[in-house]
Design an enzyme around this catalytic site. Structure first.
Site, PDB file in Angstrom:
ATOM      1  N   LYS A  34      12.920   3.918   3.989  1.00 25.57           N
ATOM      2  CA  LYS A  34      12.333   5.250   4.170  1.00 25.57           C
ATOM      3  C   LYS A  34      12.358   5.471   5.681  1.00 25.57           C
ATOM      4  CE  LYS A  34       8.433   8.096   2.678  1.00 25.57           C
ATOM      5  NZ  LYS A  34       9.178   9.297   2.339  1.00 25.57           N
TER       6      LYS A  34
HETATM    7  N1  PMP Z   1      13.099  10.298  -2.315  1.00 28.22           N
HETATM    8  C1  PMP Z   1      12.827  10.718  -1.071  1.00 28.22           C
HETATM    9  C2  PMP Z   1      13.952  11.114  -0.174  1.00 28.22           C
HETATM   10  C3  PMP Z   1      11.494  10.776  -0.617  1.00 28.22           C
HETATM   11  O1  PMP Z   1      11.213  11.194   0.610  1.00 28.22           O
HETATM   12  C4  PMP Z   1      10.458  10.409  -1.507  1.00 28.22           C
HETATM   13  C5  PMP Z   1       9.029  10.492  -1.051  1.00 28.22           C
HETATM   14  N2  PMP Z   1       8.650   9.326  -0.384  1.00 28.22           N
HETATM   15  C6  PMP Z   1      10.795   9.976  -2.801  1.00 28.22           C
HETATM   16  C7  PMP Z   1      12.130   9.942  -3.165  1.00 28.22           C
HETATM   17  C8  PMP Z   1       9.724   9.575  -3.770  1.00 28.22           C
HETATM   18  O2  PMP Z   1       9.145   8.376  -3.344  1.00 28.22           O
HETATM   19  P1  PMP Z   1       7.638   8.012  -3.721  1.00 28.22           P
HETATM   20  O3  PMP Z   1       7.505   8.254  -5.170  1.00 28.22           O
HETATM   21  O4  PMP Z   1       7.544   6.564  -3.377  1.00 28.22           O
HETATM   22  O5  PMP Z   1       6.770   8.869  -2.903  1.00 28.22           O
END
Ligand code: PMP
Length: 295
Positions: free
Chosen positions: A159
């Protein structure tokens, strides 16, 4: 839209081991993270004062940091404590939690071997990710102008701040055209995800979601897969071709910020939430509030 700038708010931010006044949590303009996108972050939430999946978020922060070759100056336990203490100090019941780690100003070049890594945690009151009225009916997606890159083109499982360049540009493209968000395909042309959320489809009693082999396997995505299986729904994780978009009846996206948000349109395709989408949204909303237990 009135925006309260994020550098002009009350409260405290945990920064490099101590709490600093919100307006004093600053970095130098020659920080590597700013020039070269060398930063990783998380987005977590609390519901009615309950933290949801804390260790999953902290572990992912450290995994992202490791992928970006960061030498983290704190342990997982220390950042987890900072995370919890910042939430407690801000005193918010329903909050968004943003841990971030970035490379400092010791070196201003592509190489960052001699930079120090900094860590901060900020917490603010939870705003709605999508317009609540639109989210009730289902949000409208268009197709993103950018594709999710291959694992040997970018650190796709981190991330990482830099990866959001194509998300931001795709989201601008969508918003300017009157859509809430954009559906991104991957480098092979398969359906990947929205700009900040994973995607699910339903047809003939089964839940289909793309295999996260070149994008984030979201914590919400994993939670919703578990919730679907707990209900006895068939879950198929696989590569999904754009030609299949016309074959699904229901669609929703998932994310810590987006939670479970129904999708009513992707380009020329139309979807209507049905019993399975409603059940999964309800399960998720109850789980995060501690009203539903999972083994
Ligand atoms: N894809 C992207 C590009 C994101 O930014 C997020 C948000 N963090 C997600 C998927 C979903 O991840 P999560 O469920 O862990 O928040």
């Amino acid at each position: 839209m009135t925006l309260v700038p994020f550098d002009d708010r009350d409260g405290s931010i945990w920064m490099d081991g101590e709490f600093v006044a919100w307006r004093d949590a600053k970095v130098h303009v020659l920080s590597h993270g700013l020039h070269y996108g060398s930063a990783v972050f998380e987005g977590g939430r609390t519901y009615n004062g309950r933290l949801f999946k804390v260790s999953e978020h902290i572990e992912r922060l450290f995994k992202s940091a490791e992928i970006l070759d960061f030498d983290m100056p704190y342990s997982v336990a220390e950042v987890e404590t900072a995370y919890k203490e910042t939430v407690a100090r801000m005193g918010l019941e329903n909050a968004y939690i943003r841990p971030v780690a970035w490379r400092g100003p010791e070196q201003m070049s592509v190489s960052a071997i001699h930079t120090k890594v900094h860590v901060a945690v900020a917490v603010w009151e939870w705003p709605s990710y999508f317009d609540p009225e639109a989210a009730k009916r289902g949000i409208r997606l268009t197709y993103a102008p950018y594709k999710r890159p291959a694992p040997d083109m970018a650190p796709v499982h981190a991330k990482a701040a830099g990866l959001y360049l194509i998300g931001t540009l795709s989201k601008h493209y969508a918003e300017r055209a009157g859509y809430a968000d954009a559906l991104m395909m991957d480098y092979r042309g398969y359906v990947a995800e929205a700009t900040g959320a994973n995607i699910f489809f339903i047809r003939e009693g089964a839940v289909h979601t793309p295999t996260p082999d070149c994008f984030l396997n979201g914590i919400t995505r994993q939670t919703v897969v578990d919730l679907a299986r707990a209900r006895g729904f068939e879950v198929v994780e696989r590569h999904i071709k754009p030609e299949e978009l016309s074959t699904f009846n229901e669609c929703f996206i998932t994310g810590t910020a987006a939670e479970v948000t129904f999708v009513s349109e992707i380009g020329e395709h139309r979807y209507t939430p049905g019993n399975m989408s409603f059940a999964l949204q309800d399960d998720y909303n109850r789980l995060v509030r501690g009203e539903l237990q999972m083994n």
